[in-house]
Structures are given as C-alpha cells and as structure tokens.
Design a protein around this motif. Sequence first.
Motif, PDB file in Angstrom:
ATOM      1  N   VAL A  18      -5.912  -2.927 -37.876  1.00 31.72           N
ATOM      2  CA  VAL A  18      -5.501  -1.703 -38.560  1.00 31.72           C
ATOM      3  C   VAL A  18      -4.526  -1.005 -37.626  1.00 31.72           C
ATOM      4  CG1 VAL A  18      -6.231   0.500 -39.542  1.00 31.72           C
ATOM      5  CG2 VAL A  18      -7.758  -1.488 -39.658  1.00 31.72           C
ATOM      6  N   ILE A  19      -3.296  -0.793 -38.110  1.00 33.04           N
ATOM      7  CA  ILE A  19      -2.294  -0.141 -37.270  1.00 33.04           C
ATOM      8  C   ILE A  19      -1.723   1.084 -37.977  1.00 33.04           C
ATOM      9  CG2 ILE A  19      -1.673  -2.194 -35.958  1.00 33.04           C
ATOM     10  CD1 ILE A  19       0.799  -2.479 -37.715  1.00 33.04           C
ATOM     11  N   TYR A  20      -1.435   2.078 -37.183  1.00 31.71           N
ATOM     12  CA  TYR A  20      -0.811   3.309 -37.647  1.00 31.71           C
ATOM     13  C   TYR A  20       0.561   3.359 -36.986  1.00 31.71           C
ATOM     14  CZ  TYR A  20      -5.664   4.374 -38.700  1.00 31.71           C
ATOM     15  OH  TYR A  20      -6.947   4.320 -39.179  1.00 31.71           O
ATOM     16  N   THR A  21       1.594   3.508 -37.774  1.00 30.60           N
ATOM     17  CA  THR A  21       2.944   3.467 -37.213  1.00 30.60           C
ATOM     18  C   THR A  21       3.698   4.754 -37.517  1.00 30.60           C
ATOM     19  OG1 THR A  21       3.936   2.465 -39.189  1.00 30.60           O
ATOM     20  CG2 THR A  21       3.037   0.960 -37.521  1.00 30.60           C
ATOM     21  N   ASP A  22       4.692   5.006 -36.688  1.00 29.38           N
ATOM     22  CA  ASP A  22       5.568   6.151 -36.918  1.00 29.38           C
ATOM     23  C   ASP A  22       6.880   5.918 -36.185  1.00 29.38           C
ATOM     24  OD1 ASP A  22       6.312   8.533 -38.045  1.00 29.38           O
ATOM     25  OD2 ASP A  22       5.105   9.798 -36.743  1.00 29.38           O
ATOM     26  N   GLY A  23       7.885   6.497 -36.690  1.00 29.71           N
ATOM     27  CA  GLY A  23       9.194   6.449 -36.053  1.00 29.71           C
ATOM     28  C   GLY A  23       9.779   7.841 -36.035  1.00 29.71           C
TER      29      GLY A  23
END
Length: 156
Positions: A18-23
Amino acid sequence: MDNKENEIVAEKDTFRAVIYTDGSMYHPNNNQIGYTGSSAHGYIYNIKEIGNINKDVPNGINTTIKGYATVTNNVAETTAILFTIDKLLETEFNLDTIYVKSDSSYALHIYNELLNNFPTNIELKKNSDLWILIKEQIETLKNKKIKLELIKVAGH
C-alpha cells in the motif's frame, strides 16, 4: 533434490503493498513550470499476517525523488507513482497486489487508461515519455501477475 533440500525450499509468502504518493512543484514568478519533488510512503504486508494485531509493524518503504527538472505538477505526481512501483518491483517480495493512493486525477487517469486499454497514439499524448514508461511498467506487472489497484484520495 533430496529431502533436506525440499525442507529448505518453502513456498514463498505472498505480500501486498500500500503506497501513498504525492508530487509538488514550486513555480517562481507564478509560472506553470517549476522545480518539482515527488515522494511516496508505504507498507508491504504479508497477507497471512493482515488482521493480526500482535504482528510487528509491516515492512516499510519510502521513496523521495528530488526533482530539479523544470516540469509540471502533473509530471511530479505521476513520477511519484512510477518510481515507487519500480522500487517495489526491485524487491524480493512476492507481491500479488499494489494499492496506490493518490490525490492526482491526472496520474490516476494515465494508469487507468493504460490498464484498461493500450492506446495506439501514445506518442501524441502530452508527456508521452511518461505514458511509454508507464505502459512498460504495466506490462511488467501483468507478466509478474501483480494486480494494480488505484485509489483516489482527497487532496490537501
């Protein structure tokens, strides 16, 4: 192979990530293009241990991509997902599913488009270089029989 070797060779456990990403993008002088950063945080779970409240903290993953290129926020958001999945593919974990949680409609649209059908005109798309990399990544996931689940979360 003798019995001793059979004892050593055990069925691999199956894991889920489970990954949470942001840019993000800093754009001086209010330009549409600026300096970017992409990051992700997530966990890798042994599916036999999911729900076991006595289990130690799952295996953690972190990626931070310091982007100094002049690109858009959409590219930073998409790059966070792309690089993190690549990092997961380099691990020894026998993954069956990767859950990606992102607030980027743009990045999730690209992945959904390529998961559901491979457009023939990728070279004509905006940020076509990313589309091509993601297409190759999705083919790798399919070959390894790893399911990709995309989840839209609220932005901040």
